[in-house]
Design a protein around this motif. Structure first.
Motif, PDB file in Angstrom:
ATOM      1  N   ASN A 145       0.826  -1.209   0.000  1.00  0.00           N
ATOM      2  CA  ASN A 145       0.000   0.000   0.000  1.00  0.00           C
ATOM      3  C   ASN A 145       0.862   1.262   0.000  1.00  0.00           C
ATOM      4  O   ASN A 145       0.464   2.294  -0.546  1.00  0.00           O
ATOM      5  N   ALA A 146       2.039   1.176   0.630  1.00  0.00           N
ATOM      6  CA  ALA A 146       2.941   2.332   0.680  1.00  0.00           C
ATOM      7  C   ALA A 146       3.674   2.539  -0.640  1.00  0.00           C
ATOM      8  O   ALA A 146       4.147   3.636  -0.928  1.00  0.00           O
ATOM      9  N   SER A 147       3.769   1.477  -1.443  1.00  0.00           N
ATOM     10  CA  SER A 147       4.455   1.560  -2.728  1.00  0.00           C
ATOM     11  C   SER A 147       3.560   2.254  -3.753  1.00  0.00           C
ATOM     12  O   SER A 147       2.337   2.321  -3.616  1.00  0.00           O
ATOM     13  N   CYS A 148       4.204   2.750  -4.812  1.00  0.00           N
ATOM     14  CA  CYS A 148       3.434   3.290  -5.936  1.00  0.00           C
ATOM     15  C   CYS A 148       2.849   2.138  -6.750  1.00  0.00           C
ATOM     16  O   CYS A 148       3.164   0.969  -6.507  1.00  0.00           O
ATOM     17  N   GLU A 149       2.031   2.467  -7.737  1.00  0.00           N
ATOM     18  CA  GLU A 149       1.390   1.428  -8.533  1.00  0.00           C
ATOM     19  C   GLU A 149       2.370   0.665  -9.413  1.00  0.00           C
ATOM     20  O   GLU A 149       2.043  -0.396  -9.955  1.00  0.00           O
ATOM     21  N   CYS A 150       3.590   1.182  -9.545  1.00  0.00           N
ATOM     22  CA  CYS A 150       4.570   0.572 -10.453  1.00  0.00           C
ATOM     23  C   CYS A 150       4.930  -0.844 -10.045  1.00  0.00           C
ATOM     24  O   CYS A 150       5.162  -1.702 -10.906  1.00  0.00           O
TER      25      CYS A 150
END
Length: 234
Positions: free
Chosen positions: A212-217
């Motif tokens: 969830n903390a990561s970007c969509e990449c």
């Protein structure tokens, strides 16, 4: 036996006869080992099992930034199979471990003779091209915190257990930023209960929260590999 022991997903997808065409030799690599350097000649292809390799692009002012990561899902140096054998990036071992090593001439011969090997190499190259394009966009558009979370997740996918072994300095180099900035991002992730850090290692405590903390990449890259190389992820 090679196929049974292979953690590399491309090798694991090959038949025993296809692996025999390659005749890979196993080798152990340490953190910081350079597999080939920018503009150097490539004479071997690497199939990581437990090692993780970063591809670094040199900048005019002397810095470097990571433009790709290859672990057990792929092949390091695959561009040389159809190219002129000159390295486009510096390929450096980020996380130590084992790789299978195949001489470039033998790899080229196997690709020309085996439709199965040719298909697997092509699928990896397509997935990796999509990976690089997404990462270029990520480096330009997303903040250090989300990119840091993405990198930890990608490292975790390519290692065993819940620990990724790397220093703040090396992670900063991979993300194209300085150590203090990386340290602040890691501290925020730790304060949120997502990771636990000590020198040279990051333990993931809450994978779902880290995603969830990561970007969509991260999700885009993972989905592409799963589509083109179904054995990449469980």
């Amino acid at each position: 036996m090679i196929r049974q022991l292979a953690k590399n997903k491309v090798l694991a997808a090959m038949s025993p006869a296809e692996v025999e065409l390659l005749r890979p030799e196993e080798a152990e690599f340490s953190r910081g080992d350079v597999l080939f350097d920018w503009h150097g000649r490539v004479d071997r292809i690497y199939f990581p099992h437990t090692a993780l390799v970063s591809l670094l692009t040199h900048l005019k002012e002397g810095g470097t930034i990571e433009t790709g990561t290859i672990g057990c899902e792929g092949i390091v140096g695959s561009f040389a199979i159809h190219g002129d054998g000159i390295a486009l990036t510096r390929s450096i071992v980020q996380i130590p471990g084992r790789c299978s090593v195949v001489k470039l001439n033998r790899m080229k011969k196997a690709v020309s003779e085996s439709e199965g090997i040719r298909m697997l190499v092509g699928h990896f190259q397509q997935a990796f091209a999509a990976h690089v394009l997404q990462q270029v966009a990520c480096n330009a558009a997303h903040d250090v915190l989300s990119r840091c979370a993405r990198w930890i997740l990608m490292g975790l996918d390519r290692t065993e257990g819940d620990v990724v072994h790397l220093t703040h300095e090396f992670l900063g180099e991979m993300l194209g930023t300085v150590r203090p900035t990386v340290s602040l991002a890691l501290k925020k992730l730790q304060n949120d209960g997502l990771i636990e850090t000590s020198y040279g290692r990051i333990r993931v405590l809450d994978r779902s929260g880290l995603e969830n903390a990561s970007c969509e990449c991260y999700g885009v890259i993972r989905t592409t590999y799963r589509r083109l190389l179904p054995l990449t992820y469980a």
